[in-house]
Design a protein around this motif. Structure first.
Motif: not given
Length: 324
Positions: A63-73
């Motif tokens: 079970v795999a989930v792509a997660e966007n954790r953006t910020g700080g270049a």
């Protein structure tokens, strides 16, 4: 009596060892795997992170989930992986930036070769230099001449600090002797939008992001940073043909894990991604996005990244670049 005690002790050791064995055998079924992408949705990093999550499910039953954790270049998402447990349940899907981040960002205090486990390099894309269609120049030579004559009339967009395009821009300015203003953005799309609007005039970034924008005249391709013309853009001259010999740059994408993640897990992900990047449907999908699949071992990737860091270090040192 002594024999019974020895058997009991041996049994105890077996019982203690069993959960560890079962935990290792259970990967990746113990809990969901987080594939962290430190960049916004829609970019190549994001697409490759989702492909990785998809293949973890298809090929490994995870079970795999792509997660966007953006910020700080890119630093916010990268730090999340650096701080995660090295158990295979947190992976980083990122790009060239990860390798050079400590060279360009003050807040990046990690060493990518020491503090992360590389799993695979998955794809690459040559860089292309484009200009706004609102200026009359048509060739790189004409742009350089105009920018030398009136440097304040020109602005160079940087999609993100530490990106391949950022370093390629530094090398371009070093090679040409131009001294023009740099404008940093949080991603390629806002930089490209400003380029189309004429607010900035030049941009170097991966071909997959820029070439599709050259069809309506608002963006003009000046050169591609490859040794030979790319089959992905056969009408675009190489930067060498345009006047800058040996000017070659590419962006690339890969998968990392926290330091200490078991070698067996790293090898398993590497084998899975090599297999994925040979699938005809995936090759065609990447080609349509102006991306080239990469299939190489972990050791080959380590050597490649080491060479990329050495090149970036020397370039930044040559211009006395100070981390921002």
């Amino acid at each position: 009596m002594k024999r019974r005690h020895l058997l009991a002790a041996a049994g105890g050791i077996g019982l203690l060892a069993a959960p560890a064995v079962r935990a290792q055998d259970a990967w990746p079924r113990g809990r969901p795997i987080r594939v962290i992408c430190p960049w916004p949705p829609g970019a190549a990093n994001d697409a490759l992170a989702r492909l990785l999550a998809q293949k973890l499910q298809e090929k490994l039953g995870a079970v795999a989930v792509a997660e966007n954790r953006t910020g700080g270049a890119g630093l916010v998402g990268t730090n999340a992986v650096l701080q995660a447990a090295p158990d295979g349940f947190t992976l980083l899907a990122s790009a060239f930036n990860t390798a050079v981040m400590p060279l360009v960002l003050k807040g990046a205090t990690f060493d990518p070769q020491r503090d992360l486990e590389v799993m695979a390099r998955t794809a690459q894309a040559p860089l292309v230099m484009v200009m706004t269609g609102q200026r009359p120049q048509r060739t790189l030579a004409e742009v350089i001449e105009a920018a030398k004559a009136n440097p304040r009339d020109w602005n160079f967009a940087i999609s993100s600090l530490g990106s391949a395009g950022h370093l390629a821009t530094i090398e371009f300015l070093r090679r040409t002797g131009l001294d023009i203003n740099l404008v940093t953005y949080r991603g390629t799309q806002p930089a490209l939008t400003d380029l189309m609007g004429g607010n900035v005039q030049l941009l170097i970034d991966p071909s997959f992001a820029l070439l599709p924008a050259t069809g309506d005249g608002r963006v003009r391709a000046l050169g591609i940073a490859t040794a030979e013309r790319s089959v992905l853009a056969p009408t675009v001259p190489t930067m060498a043909e345009a006047g800058l010999p040996s000017y070659q740059f590419q962006s690339w994408y890969g998968v990392w894990a926290p330091k200490g993640t078991p070698a067996e897990i790293c090898q398993r992900v590497n084998a899975m991604m090599q297999e994925t990047m040979r699938e005809p449907a995936i090759v065609e999908r990447l080609k349509s996005q102006v991306l080239e699949p990469v299939t190489e071992s972990i050791e080959q990737t380590r050597r490649f990244i080491s060479a990329e860091i050495a090149r970036a270090t020397e370039l930044l040192r040559s211009v006395n670049y100070q981390p921002e």
